[in-house]
Design a protein around this motif. Structure first.
Motif, PDB file in Angstrom:
ATOM      1  N   ALA A  83      28.797 -10.646  14.379  1.00 10.56           N
ATOM      2  CA  ALA A  83      27.929 -10.360  13.240  1.00 10.56           C
ATOM      3  C   ALA A  83      27.278  -8.995  13.368  1.00 10.56           C
ATOM      4  O   ALA A  83      27.032  -8.319  12.362  1.00 10.56           O
ATOM      5  N   GLY A  84      26.989  -8.578  14.603  1.00 15.15           N
ATOM      6  CA  GLY A  84      26.345  -7.284  14.797  1.00 15.15           C
ATOM      7  C   GLY A  84      27.119  -6.133  14.190  1.00 15.15           C
ATOM      8  O   GLY A  84      26.536  -5.193  13.646  1.00 15.15           O
ATOM      9  N   ALA A  85      28.441  -6.222  14.255  1.00 14.75           N
ATOM     10  CA  ALA A  85      29.277  -5.168  13.664  1.00 14.75           C
ATOM     11  C   ALA A  85      29.568  -5.433  12.192  1.00 14.75           C
ATOM     12  O   ALA A  85      29.434  -4.545  11.349  1.00 14.75           O
ATOM     13  N   GLY A  86      29.929  -6.659  11.880  1.00 10.82           N
ATOM     14  CA  GLY A  86      30.348  -6.964  10.516  1.00 10.82           C
ATOM     15  C   GLY A  86      29.237  -6.893   9.489  1.00 10.82           C
ATOM     16  O   GLY A  86      29.414  -6.324   8.393  1.00 10.82           O
ATOM     17  N   ILE A  87      28.084  -7.430   9.810  1.00  8.62           N
ATOM     18  CA  ILE A  87      26.973  -7.444   8.847  1.00  8.62           C
ATOM     19  C   ILE A  87      26.456  -6.030   8.592  1.00  8.62           C
ATOM     20  O   ILE A  87      26.111  -5.670   7.457  1.00  8.62           O
ATOM     21  N   GLY A  88      26.423  -5.216   9.637  1.00  6.00           N
ATOM     22  CA  GLY A  88      25.971  -3.835   9.447  1.00  6.00           C
ATOM     23  C   GLY A  88      26.882  -3.060   8.510  1.00  6.00           C
ATOM     24  O   GLY A  88      26.418  -2.315   7.642  1.00  6.00           O
ATOM     25  N   ARG A  89      28.176  -3.241   8.662  1.00  3.16           N
ATOM     26  CA  ARG A  89      29.118  -2.558   7.763  1.00  3.16           C
ATOM     27  C   ARG A  89      28.974  -3.068   6.333  1.00  3.16           C
ATOM     28  O   ARG A  89      29.068  -2.297   5.367  1.00  3.16           O
ATOM     29  N   LEU A  90      28.747  -4.364   6.192  1.00  7.62           N
ATOM     30  CA  LEU A  90      28.537  -4.924   4.858  1.00  7.62           C
ATOM     31  C   LEU A  90      27.312  -4.307   4.201  1.00  7.62           C
ATOM     32  O   LEU A  90      27.328  -3.984   3.004  1.00  7.62           O
ATOM     33  N   ALA A  91      26.238  -4.125   4.980  1.00 15.29           N
ATOM     34  CA  ALA A  91      25.019  -3.525   4.433  1.00 15.29           C
ATOM     35  C   ALA A  91      25.251  -2.087   4.000  1.00 15.29           C
ATOM     36  O   ALA A  91      24.750  -1.655   2.957  1.00 15.29           O
ATOM     37  N   ASP A  92      26.002  -1.335   4.793  1.00 15.32           N
ATOM     38  CA  ASP A  92      26.268   0.059   4.436  1.00 15.32           C
ATOM     39  C   ASP A  92      27.130   0.173   3.181  1.00 15.32           C
ATOM     40  O   ASP A  92      26.977   1.109   2.394  1.00 15.32           O
ATOM     41  N   LYS A  93      28.044  -0.771   2.986  1.00 21.40           N
ATOM     42  CA  LYS A  93      28.962  -0.692   1.849  1.00 21.40           C
ATOM     43  C   LYS A  93      28.409  -1.351   0.588  1.00 21.40           C
ATOM     44  O   LYS A  93      28.538  -0.811  -0.512  1.00 21.40           O
ATOM     45  N   LYS A  94      27.793  -2.529   0.726  1.00 16.61           N
ATOM     46  CA  LYS A  94      27.364  -3.304  -0.425  1.00 16.61           C
ATOM     47  C   LYS A  94      25.851  -3.359  -0.613  1.00 16.61           C
ATOM     48  O   LYS A  94      25.375  -3.871  -1.632  1.00 16.61           O
ATOM     49  N   GLY A  95      25.105  -2.834   0.333  1.00 18.67           N
ATOM     50  CA  GLY A  95      23.652  -2.853   0.213  1.00 18.67           C
ATOM     51  C   GLY A  95      23.008  -3.849   1.170  1.00 18.67           C
ATOM     52  O   GLY A  95      23.609  -4.864   1.539  1.00 18.67           O
ATOM     53  N   HIS A  96      21.776  -3.542   1.562  1.00 21.00           N
ATOM     54  CA  HIS A  96      21.064  -4.386   2.520  1.00 21.00           C
ATOM     55  C   HIS A  96      20.779  -5.776   1.954  1.00 21.00           C
ATOM     56  O   HIS A  96      20.819  -6.772   2.681  1.00 21.00           O
ATOM     57  N   ALA A  97      20.484  -5.844   0.665  1.00 17.28           N
ATOM     58  CA  ALA A  97      20.165  -7.140   0.059  1.00 17.28           C
ATOM     59  C   ALA A  97      21.374  -8.070   0.090  1.00 17.28           C
ATOM     60  O   ALA A  97      21.239  -9.276   0.340  1.00 17.28           O
ATOM     61  N   THR A  98      22.559  -7.522  -0.165  1.00 18.13           N
ATOM     62  CA  THR A  98      23.774  -8.336  -0.108  1.00 18.13           C
ATOM     63  C   THR A  98      24.003  -8.868   1.305  1.00 18.13           C
ATOM     64  O   THR A  98      24.337 -10.045   1.507  1.00 18.13           O
ATOM     65  N   ALA A  99      23.819  -7.992   2.295  1.00 15.76           N
ATOM     66  CA  ALA A  99      23.980  -8.422   3.683  1.00 15.76           C
ATOM     67  C   ALA A  99      22.961  -9.495   4.048  1.00 15.76           C
ATOM     68  O   ALA A  99      23.284 -10.488   4.709  1.00 15.76           O
ATOM     69  N   MET A 100      21.723  -9.310   3.595  1.00 18.56           N
ATOM     70  CA  MET A 100      20.672 -10.291   3.882  1.00 18.56           C
ATOM     71  C   MET A 100      20.992 -11.627   3.223  1.00 18.56           C
ATOM     72  O   MET A 100      20.763 -12.699   3.805  1.00 18.56           O
ATOM     73  N   LEU A 101      21.537 -11.579   2.022  1.00 22.64           N
ATOM     74  CA  LEU A 101      21.891 -12.806   1.317  1.00 22.64           C
ATOM     75  C   LEU A 101      22.999 -13.562   2.057  1.00 22.64           C
ATOM     76  O   LEU A 101      22.950 -14.795   2.188  1.00 22.64           O
ATOM     77  N   VAL A 102      24.012 -12.846   2.535  1.00 26.19           N
ATOM     78  CA  VAL A 102      25.101 -13.487   3.274  1.00 26.19           C
ATOM     79  C   VAL A 102      24.555 -14.159   4.535  1.00 26.19           C
ATOM     80  O   VAL A 102      24.902 -15.311   4.851  1.00 26.19           O
ATOM     81  N   MET A 103      23.693 -13.442   5.275  1.00 28.18           N
ATOM     82  CA  MET A 103      23.126 -14.016   6.498  1.00 28.18           C
ATOM     83  C   MET A 103      22.273 -15.244   6.190  1.00 28.18           C
ATOM     84  O   MET A 103      22.395 -16.295   6.838  1.00 28.18           O
ATOM     85  N   ALA A 104      21.388 -15.112   5.208  1.00 29.65           N
ATOM     86  CA  ALA A 104      20.470 -16.210   4.889  1.00 29.65           C
ATOM     87  C   ALA A 104      21.220 -17.423   4.348  1.00 29.65           C
ATOM     88  O   ALA A 104      20.877 -18.573   4.669  1.00 29.65           O
ATOM     89  N   LEU A 105      22.254 -17.181   3.527  1.00 31.09           N
ATOM     90  CA  LEU A 105      23.020 -18.296   2.979  1.00 31.09           C
ATOM     91  C   LEU A 105      23.769 -19.042   4.082  1.00 31.09           C
ATOM     92  O   LEU A 105      23.751 -20.289   4.136  1.00 31.09           O
ATOM     93  N   GLY A 106      24.404 -18.298   4.972  1.00 32.42           N
ATOM     94  CA  GLY A 106      25.111 -18.939   6.077  1.00 32.42           C
ATOM     95  C   GLY A 106      24.182 -19.718   6.978  1.00 32.42           C
ATOM     96  O   GLY A 106      24.500 -20.838   7.424  1.00 32.42           O
TER      97      GLY A 106
END
Length: 402
Positions: A264-287
């Motif tokens: 997650a340390g690598a994947g979530i960070g890349r998701l935040a850079d590409k799709k935005g921090h809120a999207t990354a936070m939503l994926v983490m919180a939903l999971g």
């Protein structure tokens, strides 16, 4: 990439070894030193208070010393303190040393935030912070290898010496690499339309931001819920599995937790850079919310799922939030607000542990606790949705500067 790996190594040293290794070595040290579970409880209280003090001190230390010097001081202190644990035989002195290690760990993470938000471009900041933060998960993995291969052969004292030697190596490597940063200009971490807040926030402005600025307030609320749900979840997980007669699930669950945190340390960070921090936070919180929901429904069947959900959010969330805050605050101000976030997390963890003890005492079971934690993860999911709503409503707008 080299800078991120270096800072991740400092996270392994400060958090993996300095904060979490003692609990893993406790069964091996107990008979030799005459330690009791009261000592383990005292270590938990002392280290949590010390981490809280370290987080609160970041705002002051950040005004006096640059982040580069702070992280070197943290690495030097951690190395020396780890070595002392190999030779100290008095439990009281060991507790004091472990408290100092926790203080140093808090300073280390604040320094990592300051360095990355100053030198890493905005389009890679979330990835770098998330990857560096997942150094704690790598520390979990290294500790597991030490327990499996090293401790049975050479004992716990040599293990502390080895971690101290590793700390000296990290210190020397940090000294060499951080010198190359001298003279480099600060990277613009915000969009050209946005003016950052002043470099250093006074105490009054810091708490004003916490109370009035949406981004600062929302990040601290998330930090509090991370502490309340995640710290409490991990702190009482083995006890709950033991209550259910499923202690054999503890080891595999913790292994899955660590591995998911590394990924997650690598994947979530890349998701935040590409799709935005809120999207990354939503994926983490939903999971995380889904994993706690199914775990509270059937803890034996879904213990591994809970481990995955925990690793998905706990390790990268610190970097994601710090990068999100850094979009509108200077590196030093981001350090200060991250310090407040760690304070909020520690308060959340303390509150969760108090509630857990109360539930255990009054009901004799932890079932209600994990139902409560699942509800808390639902609130965390709601905050992530608020972040996403704000991202869509204000795609080109940010809070007014202080």
């Amino acid at each position: 990439m080299k800078l991120t790996a270096l800072l991740g190594a400092n996270q392994v040293l400060s958090h993996g070894f300095g904060v979490f290794l003692f609990a893993a070595l406790f069964p091996f040290m107990r008979d030799d030193l005459g330690l009791t579970y009261w000592h383990l409880s005292a270590v938990g209280i002392a280290t949590q208070l010390a981490y809280l003090a370290g987080a609160m001190s970041i705002g002051l230390l950040g005004r006096i010393l640059p982040a580069e010097k702070l992280i070197l001081l943290s690495a030097a202190a951690s190395s020396g303190l780890l070595f002392s644990l190999a030779v100290l035989l008095q439990p009281v002195l060991m507790i004091m040393v472990l408290a100092l290690l926790a203080f140093s760990a808090a300073v280390c993470w604040g320094s990592i935030v300051g360095i990355i938000t100053r030198y890493v471009p905005a389009d890679r900041a979330a990835s770098s912070l998330s990857a560096a933060g997942s150094g704690t998960a790598w520390g979990y993995g290294v500790n597991g290898l030490l327990l499996l291969f090293w401790v049975p052969l050479l004992g716990w004292q040599i293990t502390w010496m080895v971690t101290a030697a590793a700390g000296v190596f990290v210190l020397l490597l940090s000294l060499f690499m951080l010198r190359s940063l001298q003279g480099l200009p600060d990277v613009a971490l915000v969009s050209p339309q946005v003016e950052r807040s002043p470099g250093v926030l006074s105490t009054r402005k810091l708490f004003r931001a916490l109370l009035t600025e949406q981004r600062a307030a929302l990040s601290c609320a998330i930090y509090f819920l991370i502490g309340f749900t995640c710290i409490t979840f991990s702190g009482w997980l083995n006890t709950y599995l033991d209550e259910l007669g499923q202690t054999s699930l503890a080891g595999p669950t913790w292994t899955i937790l660590g591995v998911s945190g590394m990924l997650a340390g690598a994947g979530i960070g890349r998701l935040a850079d590409k799709k935005g921090h809120a999207t990354a936070m939503l994926v983490m919180a939903l999971g995380y919310a889904v994993s706690l929901a199914v775990f509270s429904y059937d803890p034996v069947e879904y213990a591994f799922i809970a481990g995955i959900g925990y690793g998905l959010i706990y390790f990268p969330v610190w970097g994601i939030l710090a990068s999100w805050v850094s979009q509108v605050y200077s590196p030093v101000a981001t350090m200060q607000l991250s310090g407040l976030g760690m304070v909020a997390s520690a308060l959340g963890g303390s509150s969760g542990n108090f509630v857990a003890g109360l539930i255990q005492t009054t009901t004799g079971s932890l079932e209600m606790l994990y139902l409560l934690l699942a509800s808390g993860s639902g609130v965390l999911l709601a905050l992530a949705l608020i972040m996403l709503w704000q991202q869509k409503q204000r795609s080109e707008q940010y809070e007014p500067c202080l």
